[in-house]
Write a protein that holds these residues in place. Sequence first.
Motif, PDB file in Angstrom:
ATOM      1  N   LYS A  99      73.201  65.995  44.054  1.00  0.00           N
ATOM      2  CA  LYS A  99      71.951  66.259  44.754  1.00  0.00           C
ATOM      3  C   LYS A  99      72.029  65.903  46.221  1.00  0.00           C
TER       4      LYS A  99
ATOM      5  N   SER B 163      67.184  68.615  37.636  1.00  0.00           N
ATOM      6  CA  SER B 163      67.619  68.009  38.895  1.00  0.00           C
ATOM      7  C   SER B 163      67.809  66.494  38.816  1.00  0.00           C
ATOM      8  N   ASN B 164      67.323  65.857  37.748  1.00  0.00           N
ATOM      9  CA  ASN B 164      67.538  64.403  37.641  1.00  0.00           C
ATOM     10  C   ASN B 164      68.805  64.064  36.851  1.00  0.00           C
ATOM     11  N   MET B 165      69.597  65.077  36.536  1.00  0.00           N
ATOM     12  CA  MET B 165      70.850  64.878  35.822  1.00  0.00           C
ATOM     13  C   MET B 165      72.018  65.078  36.783  1.00  0.00           C
ATOM     14  N   ASP B 166      73.154  64.406  36.471  1.00  0.00           N
ATOM     15  CA  ASP B 166      74.360  64.586  37.267  1.00  0.00           C
ATOM     16  C   ASP B 166      75.339  65.544  36.605  1.00  0.00           C
TER      17      ASP B 166
ATOM     18  N   SER C 205      64.029  70.182  46.725  1.00  0.00           N
ATOM     19  CA  SER C 205      62.968  70.076  45.718  1.00  0.00           C
ATOM     20  C   SER C 205      63.202  70.977  44.522  1.00  0.00           C
TER      21      SER C 205
ATOM     22  N   THR D  96      63.984  72.219  41.031  1.00  0.00           N
ATOM     23  CA  THR D  96      63.781  71.454  39.796  1.00  0.00           C
ATOM     24  C   THR D  96      64.847  71.717  38.761  1.00  0.00           C
TER      25      THR D  96
END
Lengths: 114, 108
Positions: free
Chosen positions: B67, B51-54, B28, B30
């Motif tokens: 992730k 966290s939503n990026m690679d 979790s 962020t």
Amino acid sequence: SAVISQKPSRDICQRGTSLTIQCQVDSQVTMMFWYRQQPGQSLTLIATANQGSEATYESGFVIDKFPISRPNLTFSTLTVSNMSPEDSSIYLCSVVERVAYEQYFGPGTRLTVT
Amino acid sequence: GEDVEQSLFLSVREGDSSVINCTYTDSSSTYLYWYKQEPGAGLQLLTYIFSNMDMKQDQRLTVLLNKKDKHLSLRIADTQTGDSAIYFCAVREGKLIFGQGTELSVKP
């Protein structure tokens, strides 16, 4: 980014005495923190300095040992009380500005207790 | 609670690429960060990734985030002697949780 200064930059203190470290930021910041970095170690959060109220301490740190003040949005102090050699560390002030995920650190205060 | 792990040492030749790795346990998290600490200095924020990026690239720095494996890496291209420092990985779980730091040594 905010410019953070700390005083003193280093000090050598006698066992049983206290030292107050000052942290000054050149802009108003939302959050201020105090960290400890023991020799050769990583950083450990001591407490969050809250403006106009008591600081929020992490597990293992107490107000009697590490009293903290934050009278306004740009200044905070950390006192290391009744020092012992185990308190020899770098103490770092850290701030979060307007952007909640950008956290910056001051240059640190290098404390040696003899 | 969150645990952040890094290897302690890395040695490279000047001009080579450096890759510093970090693993963490809390999915979790962020924001994930890389800080640099030169001898006798405080911590310098190098870069961070949501966290939503690679991947995130910033000049000579490339951050990769896996992730699924909870693995973060920092690649420094064309490493210079001035890059010699300790590099800390940190993840935000409310507060910042730091790894132990990786000491990068760059040999001429």
